[in-house]
Design an enzyme around this catalytic site. Structure first.
Site, PDB file in Angstrom:
ATOM      1  N   SER A 230      26.429 -17.436 -53.518  1.00 58.71           N
ATOM      2  CA  SER A 230      25.275 -16.605 -53.818  1.00 58.71           C
ATOM      3  C   SER A 230      25.557 -15.729 -55.034  1.00 58.71           C
ATOM      4  O   SER A 230      25.935 -16.247 -56.083  1.00 58.71           O
ATOM      5  CB  SER A 230      24.924 -15.788 -52.573  1.00 58.71           C
ATOM      6  OG  SER A 230      23.599 -15.380 -52.643  1.00 58.71           O
TER       7      SER A 230
ATOM      8  N   HIS B  91      21.613 -19.697 -45.665  1.00 60.86           N
ATOM      9  CA  HIS B  91      22.243 -19.366 -46.941  1.00 60.86           C
ATOM     10  C   HIS B  91      23.753 -19.126 -46.757  1.00 60.86           C
ATOM     11  O   HIS B  91      24.156 -18.343 -45.897  1.00 60.86           O
ATOM     12  CB  HIS B  91      21.571 -18.099 -47.474  1.00 60.86           C
ATOM     13  CG  HIS B  91      21.954 -17.715 -48.863  1.00 60.86           C
ATOM     14  ND1 HIS B  91      22.104 -18.627 -49.881  1.00 60.86           N
ATOM     15  CD2 HIS B  91      22.172 -16.500 -49.410  1.00 60.86           C
ATOM     16  CE1 HIS B  91      22.420 -17.970 -50.999  1.00 60.86           C
ATOM     17  NE2 HIS B  91      22.461 -16.686 -50.734  1.00 60.86           N
TER      18      HIS B  91
END
Ligand code: MCU
Length: 437
Positions: A225, A359
């Site tokens: 990320s 995620h």
């Protein structure tokens, strides 16, 4: 046929005791596997002042210099790479300072200490080193803020404390962290640039530690990320890293600003340059000037990814989240692959984009793709197939290449890529007097 034969009919190997005669270990010689090194670029790639900007609606051509000269040879590419590096620092990331006046440190247990001094100021930080058991030397993965990928046996992990080097809470983090204690709070470096500087200092220190059990010829970097954006920038700028593995880095990482903008215009909830500069300090304040007009930039992130060539890049992405811009990362990395193709290293850029998971939760279905890259570039199983470029999107995320790419791929000639200067055999001095020391 197996020709690996060393045998004797003596039951005790004729009484030969190896430790008595051999007090050195066998290195794994890997010169042949090393990618060509950039030549000493000198002034090549210097930017004109003022820097001319013009609107480029497609992804900028990797194979044309700013002055419109073509890239024809591999040497030209390294020069263009230098130009791209400078453009990223001037327009987007801020300046990544060179090695400071003094860098030193130690590795005690799992604690790697790094000290850096510049202009009378001194800072230090620690990174954690987790080694596998055994004597090594082991390849290592530098994990920006920690790793979210499965680490195979036999690989060390160096956890890099990126939030200590440059904070990333929100826009109030600007200028905060150890990097800015050394270079000043108004230094142009963004968090991603400051982290890159910090990782380079970790490698500097490891280079001074004999018996660290880390093989510095086999370093990878990863992060997920926001930290995946960091991993990509670190891999792009730090050439001592052999394999770069950004995970779900999305916009500002493996995604291209231009494609993200077009997705956003179509109503897809994708992060854009315009929004990213209001969220955090990943980019330099210099970038604020361009965040609302990314077509005026002579760069986009396919060129950031291409800076890694001909070292290896494996991009992990997730089709699940619009925010990451699945079409943008797909198109961006597919475009970066054209540089690897021109250099004739198509097996050194991989892309695996799979949804159906949260995620930064690495799914089992991507493990084989990841392991292929780890096996080949860290564990040195050169037979592994790393020609991997896949997405689980049935229509390639709706990506239409001719919207974004209006240039062709040259066949770069193999013009000399000289070995790094330090590798040349020095001539023997004329008079040598043997002397016992
Ligand atoms: C994909 O990485 C980021 C994203 O760019 C940010 O907008 C969001 O706030 O955080 C993501 C992240 O780092 O998640 C852990």
């Amino acid at each position: 046929e197996n020709t690996n034969v060393v045998k004797t009919d003596s039951p005790n190997n004729s009484g030969y005791e190896e430790p008595r005669w051999v007090d050195w270990t066998t290195p794994r010689l890997n010169e042949a596997e090393q990618p060509p090194q950039p030549p000493n670029t000198g002034a090549c790639g210097a930017l004109p002042d003022p820097l001319p900007l013009r609107s480029i609606p497609q992804l900028p051509d990797p194979f044309t210099f700013l002055n419109t000269n073509p890239v024809r040879t591999r040497d030209d590419w390294f020069c263009r790479r230098q130009e791209i590096s400078s453009l990223f620092q001037v327009l987007e990331l801020g300046v990544i300072p060179p090695k400071p006046e003094y860098v030193g440190g130690s590795l005690i247990g799992t604690n790697l200490t790094v000290e850096a001094r510049q202009n009378g100021r001194s800072v230090s930080f620690s990174a954690r080193v987790d080694l596998p058991s055994g004597t090594g030397p082991f390849p290592a993965i530098i994990a920006i803020g920690g790793s979210s990928i499965p680490i195979p046996a036999g690989v060390a992990v160096i956890t890099f404390p990126n939030d200590d080097i440059a904070e990333q809470v929100d826009t109030t983090s600007r200028g905060k962290g150890i990097f800015y204690n050394l270079y000043g709070t108004s230094h142009s470096a963004s968090a991603l640039a400051a982290w890159t500087w910090g990782v380079s200092r970790v490698i500097d220190v490891l280079q001074t530690i004999e018996g660290s059990r880390i093989d510095l010829g086999r370093l990878a970097v990863t992060g997920c990320s926001r930290n995946g954006k960091g991993a990509l920038v670190v891999g792009a700028f730090e050439q001592r890293i052999s394999l770069t593995i950004p995970q779900e880095s999305g916009t500002g990482g493996a995604g291209c600003w231009r494609i993200a903008d077009s997705l956003s215009t179509l109503g897809v909830q994708t992060q854009t340059a315009r929004s990213i500069v209001t969220e955090n300090v990943w980019f330099s304040t210099l970038f604020n000037n361009y965040a609302s007009r990314v077509n005026d930039l002579p760069i986009d992130h396919h060129l950031l990814a291409a800076m890694i060539a001909p070292r290896a890049l494996f991009v992990i992405e997730n089709t699940q989240m619009d925010w990451l811009g699945p079409r943008s990362v797909y198109g961006c990395i597919r475009t970066a692959a054209k540089v690897f193709q021109a250099l004739n290293f198509t097996d050194r850029i991989g892309f695996s984009q799979v949804g159906g998971h949260a995620h930064c939760q690495f799914p089992e279905s991507q493990r084989a793709d990841l392991n292929a890259y780890l096996n080949k570039f860290l564990l040195r199983d050169l037979t592994t197939n790393t020609a991997i470029f896949r997405t689980d999107s049935a229509d390639q995320n709706g990506y239409v290449e001719n919207t974004w790419v209006n240039w062709g791929i040259p066949r770069l000639s193999n013009a000399s890529v000289p070995p790094p200067a330090g590798n040349a055999c020095p001539p023997l001095p004329a008079n040598i007097t043997p002397k016992k020391t």
